[in-house]
Design an enzyme around this catalytic site. Sequence first.
Site, PDB file in Angstrom:
ATOM      1  N   MET A  24     -29.160  23.295  37.391  1.00 10.42           N
ATOM      2  CA  MET A  24     -27.976  24.078  37.741  1.00 10.42           C
ATOM      3  C   MET A  24     -27.791  24.268  39.246  1.00 10.42           C
ATOM      4  O   MET A  24     -27.270  25.281  39.703  1.00 10.42           O
ATOM      5  CB  MET A  24     -28.037  25.438  37.036  1.00 10.42           C
ATOM      6  CG  MET A  24     -28.113  25.326  35.524  1.00 10.42           C
ATOM      7  SD  MET A  24     -26.831  24.284  34.783  1.00 10.42           S
ATOM      8  CE  MET A  24     -25.401  25.307  35.030  1.00 10.42           C
ATOM      9  N   LYS A  25     -28.209  23.284  40.017  1.00 16.57           N
ATOM     10  CA  LYS A  25     -27.999  23.325  41.460  1.00 16.57           C
ATOM     11  C   LYS A  25     -27.338  22.015  41.892  1.00 16.57           C
ATOM     12  O   LYS A  25     -27.665  20.946  41.370  1.00 16.57           O
ATOM     13  CB  LYS A  25     -29.327  23.460  42.208  1.00 16.57           C
ATOM     14  CG  LYS A  25     -30.069  24.768  41.959  1.00 16.57           C
ATOM     15  CD  LYS A  25     -29.391  25.932  42.638  1.00 16.57           C
ATOM     16  CE  LYS A  25     -30.160  27.225  42.500  1.00 16.57           C
ATOM     17  NZ  LYS A  25     -30.096  27.816  41.174  1.00 16.57           N
ATOM     18  N   LEU A  26     -26.427  22.126  42.847  1.00 16.20           N
ATOM     19  CA  LEU A  26     -25.847  20.925  43.435  1.00 16.20           C
ATOM     20  C   LEU A  26     -26.818  20.374  44.470  1.00 16.20           C
ATOM     21  O   LEU A  26     -27.365  21.137  45.275  1.00 16.20           O
ATOM     22  CB  LEU A  26     -24.510  21.246  44.108  1.00 16.20           C
ATOM     23  CG  LEU A  26     -23.379  21.699  43.186  1.00 16.20           C
ATOM     24  CD1 LEU A  26     -22.163  22.105  44.008  1.00 16.20           C
ATOM     25  CD2 LEU A  26     -23.023  20.608  42.198  1.00 16.20           C
ATOM     26  N   GLY A  33     -34.713  22.959  28.706  1.00 10.71           N
ATOM     27  CA  GLY A  33     -35.206  21.579  28.713  1.00 10.71           C
ATOM     28  C   GLY A  33     -35.010  20.820  27.427  1.00 10.71           C
ATOM     29  O   GLY A  33     -35.805  19.931  27.099  1.00 10.71           O
ATOM     30  N   THR A  34     -33.931  21.102  26.676  1.00 11.90           N
ATOM     31  CA  THR A  34     -33.721  20.357  25.433  1.00 11.90           C
ATOM     32  C   THR A  34     -33.397  18.893  25.712  1.00 11.90           C
ATOM     33  O   THR A  34     -33.840  18.006  24.969  1.00 11.90           O
ATOM     34  CB  THR A  34     -32.616  21.007  24.574  1.00 11.90           C
ATOM     35  OG1 THR A  34     -31.441  21.159  25.371  1.00 11.90           O
ATOM     36  CG2 THR A  34     -33.062  22.363  24.055  1.00 11.90           C
ATOM     37  N   ARG A  39     -29.914  26.436  52.305  1.00 11.45           N
ATOM     38  CA  ARG A  39     -29.744  25.443  51.242  1.00 11.45           C
ATOM     39  C   ARG A  39     -30.117  24.043  51.722  1.00 11.45           C
ATOM     40  O   ARG A  39     -30.676  23.247  50.968  1.00 11.45           O
ATOM     41  CB  ARG A  39     -28.286  25.491  50.781  1.00 11.45           C
ATOM     42  CG  ARG A  39     -27.985  24.752  49.519  1.00 11.45           C
ATOM     43  CD  ARG A  39     -28.697  25.383  48.318  1.00 11.45           C
ATOM     44  NE  ARG A  39     -28.392  24.649  47.125  1.00 11.45           N
ATOM     45  CZ  ARG A  39     -27.565  25.066  46.185  1.00 11.45           C
ATOM     46  NH1 ARG A  39     -26.970  26.220  46.287  1.00 11.45           N
ATOM     47  NH2 ARG A  39     -27.361  24.325  45.129  1.00 11.45           N
ATOM     48  N   ALA A  80     -21.127  12.945  46.030  1.00 10.04           N
ATOM     49  CA  ALA A  80     -21.030  14.163  46.838  1.00 10.04           C
ATOM     50  C   ALA A  80     -20.102  15.212  46.234  1.00 10.04           C
ATOM     51  O   ALA A  80     -20.111  16.366  46.658  1.00 10.04           O
ATOM     52  CB  ALA A  80     -20.565  13.816  48.252  1.00 10.04           C
ATOM     53  N   HIS A  91     -21.967  16.089  32.007  1.00 10.70           N
ATOM     54  CA  HIS A  91     -20.940  17.119  32.128  1.00 10.70           C
ATOM     55  C   HIS A  91     -20.341  17.349  30.749  1.00 10.70           C
ATOM     56  O   HIS A  91     -20.022  16.382  30.046  1.00 10.70           O
ATOM     57  CB  HIS A  91     -19.854  16.661  33.115  1.00 10.70           C
ATOM     58  CG  HIS A  91     -18.731  17.623  33.232  1.00 10.70           C
ATOM     59  ND1 HIS A  91     -18.910  18.922  33.636  1.00 10.70           N
ATOM     60  CD2 HIS A  91     -17.406  17.497  32.967  1.00 10.70           C
ATOM     61  CE1 HIS A  91     -17.747  19.554  33.620  1.00 10.70           C
ATOM     62  NE2 HIS A  91     -16.819  18.710  33.219  1.00 10.70           N
TER      63      HIS A  91
END
Length: 197
Positions: free
Chosen positions: A86-88, A8-9, A61, A138, A105
Amino acid sequence: MVLVSGSGTNLQAILDAAADPAYGAEVVAVGADRHDIEGLRRAERHGVPTFVLRVPDFADRAAWDKALAEAVAGYQPDLVVLAGFMKLVGDDFMAAFGGRTVNTHPALSPSFPGMTGPKDALEYGVKVTGCTLFVVDAGVDTGPIVDQRAVPVLDDDDVESLHERIKTAEREMLVENVGRMAREGFTITDRKVRFTR
């Protein structure tokens, strides 16, 4: 609203900036995809509500994505920041928050998409890489670009040293632009993100 998966930085940088009323944004809640992470503890120390939704706790999912969209909607955020999340996100989340979810990114998009941007930049031999803030769509790291920052690749860089410099630029870019998006508003036309004030 900020979603996190780790230390969480970036969240901390936003929380620090939001302590100044002139920043124009506040973190209404922090969600995570795992328990017992520093990102959640940072939020709790600031008195920010938190929730955790783990993918393995759902039938699939799509069910997780629907639950995530519902949990985020409960806080009525104007903007959702994926800060090391870290999840789409999937269709239900995009239906609810498409056009107002941002992510970073660690490369200059559209180059080096995915999770290994600094490594890919070093292996390719580029002299300049950097970071990108984009509105989530998407695809994977393909959304309309809000801002980018260049970071030189040094001759003695390894993945870790390069990534650390990218993360520093990324935090500054994220904090600056989240504040602007909250204060000024923004539009997206033909993949171009423009601040409205």
